[in-house]
Design a protein around this motif. Structure first.
Motif, PDB file in Angstrom:
ATOM      1  N   LEU A  27       0.669  -1.269   0.008  1.00  0.00           N
ATOM      2  CA  LEU A  27       0.081  -0.229  -0.028  1.00  0.00           C
ATOM      3  C   LEU A  27       0.765   1.096   0.063  1.00  0.00           C
ATOM      4  N   THR A  28       2.116   1.159  -0.342  1.00  0.00           N
ATOM      5  CA  THR A  28       2.956   2.357  -0.624  1.00  0.00           C
ATOM      6  C   THR A  28       2.376   2.997  -1.871  1.00  0.00           C
ATOM      7  N   ILE A  29       2.250   4.137  -1.893  1.00  0.00           N
ATOM      8  CA  ILE A  29       1.858   5.083  -2.990  1.00  0.00           C
ATOM      9  C   ILE A  29       3.044   5.385  -3.823  1.00  0.00           C
ATOM     10  N   THR A  30       2.885   4.856  -5.070  1.00  0.00           N
ATOM     11  CA  THR A  30       4.036   5.238  -6.021  1.00  0.00           C
ATOM     12  C   THR A  30       3.813   6.010  -7.127  1.00  0.00           C
ATOM     13  N   ALA A  31       2.653   6.319  -7.429  1.00  0.00           N
ATOM     14  CA  ALA A  31       2.114   7.090  -8.514  1.00  0.00           C
ATOM     15  C   ALA A  31       1.058   7.604  -8.349  1.00  0.00           C
ATOM     16  N   TRP A  32       0.582   8.969  -8.737  1.00  0.00           N
ATOM     17  CA  TRP A  32      -0.744   9.298  -8.620  1.00  0.00           C
ATOM     18  C   TRP A  32      -1.043  10.369  -9.649  1.00  0.00           C
ATOM     19  N   ASN A  33      -2.323  10.875 -10.025  1.00  0.00           N
ATOM     20  CA  ASN A  33      -2.513  11.758 -11.071  1.00  0.00           C
ATOM     21  C   ASN A  33      -2.886  13.156 -10.403  1.00  0.00           C
ATOM     22  N   THR A  34      -2.905  14.123 -11.386  1.00  0.00           N
ATOM     23  CA  THR A  34      -3.337  15.485 -10.852  1.00  0.00           C
ATOM     24  C   THR A  34      -4.703  15.538 -10.065  1.00  0.00           C
TER      25      THR A  34
END
Length: 273
Positions: A139-146
């Protein structure tokens, strides 16, 4: 798999079965409740008898001392009233499902998956109104959008060691302010994580996150001790944003052929007519 890994998995399987045995009331399997029971739930001999196996064998199974057949695990799962997710988890711990890969907090660290990750990122960026995250198995956040960084606190402004969705939900005031009903969401994510973690008992990433959960919220010890597992089912959440109350359906997807991990997508609920 090494002998040590096999032993650790058998231990996890035994712990999982014992936890479910102890929380199953005799009446749920048609047995009479008696005042003389000294332990919660069913007795080992009751589970053995209902499953059609010997008491000694079932005892050794809970103690992590033996391997067993799929047929025996199917029977024990029926006796313990395990749901489909828990049944699959039992089979995976016993080696009857493809082994999971070691958890890697950096989803982009495997070159063979670079194209998959690039395609997923391009797809996420094309969703201006649907916040989305790429999550590693822990559940580590590795990418996200605007759209995600606009709705939620921007992960890019957080220290790298804080970019874990479960940790943020249980311990970050900004996330809890935006999602007052954060507890059911976090519990579902924890059950999803446990389904991965129990199959990797010796993994450093699993151990580190588990220890951090205990240290961060010791008051939630009953969560961390729970042996429930399950897939993350789509759920509706209400986010208290600067634009007012926004409703989303949140879905966790595992794209085929991509690096280990999942895509968490917020789909805006249709406006009322």
């Amino acid at each position: 798999m090494t002998t040590a890994e096999e032993t650790a998995r058998r231990g996890e399987l035994g712990t999982f079965l014992r936890a479910h045995r102890e929380r199953l009331a005799p009446g749920e399997v048609g047995l009479p409740a008696t005042a003389r029971r000294r332990t919660p739930g069913l007795r080992r001999e009751e589970v053995a008898a209902l499953s059609g196996v010997g008491v000694a064998w079932y005892t050794w199974l809970e103690q992590g001392r033996v391997d067993t057949s799929r047929q025996v695990l199917d029977a024990v799962s029926r006796t313990l009233r395990l749901d489909a997710d828990a049944h699959r988890h039992v089979l995976a711990l016993a080696g009857f499902a493809p082994p999971r890969t070691t958890l890697d907090p950096a989803i982009t660290g495997a070159p063979e998956h670079d194209n998959d990750n690039g395609n997923l990122r391009t797809m996420m960026d094309s969703w201006p109104d649907s916040p989305a995250l790429l999550l590693a198995p822990d559940l580590t956040i590795t990418a996200w959008n605007t759209a995600y960084g606009t709705l939620w606190p921007d992960p890019g402004r957080l220290p790298a060691d804080r970019r874990n969705l479960l940790l943020l939900l249980i311990d970050d005031p900004d996330h809890q302010r935006l999602l007052p009903a954060w507890e059911p969401f976090a519990q579902d994510l924890h059950r999803h994580f446990r389904a991965h973690a129990d199959t990797l008992p010796g993994d450093d990433g699993v151990r580190a996150l588990t220890e951090r959960l205990h240290a961060t919220r010791p008051d939630l010890a009953h969560w961390w001790a729970c042996r429930s597992v399950g897939g993350f089912a789509p759920r509706t959440i209400e986010v208290t944003s600067k634009k007012g109350q926004l409703t989303y359906t949140v879905t966790l997807l595992t794209p085929a052929g991509s690096a280990p991990g999942s895509l968490l997508v917020h789909t805006p609920a249709p406006a009322p007519i």
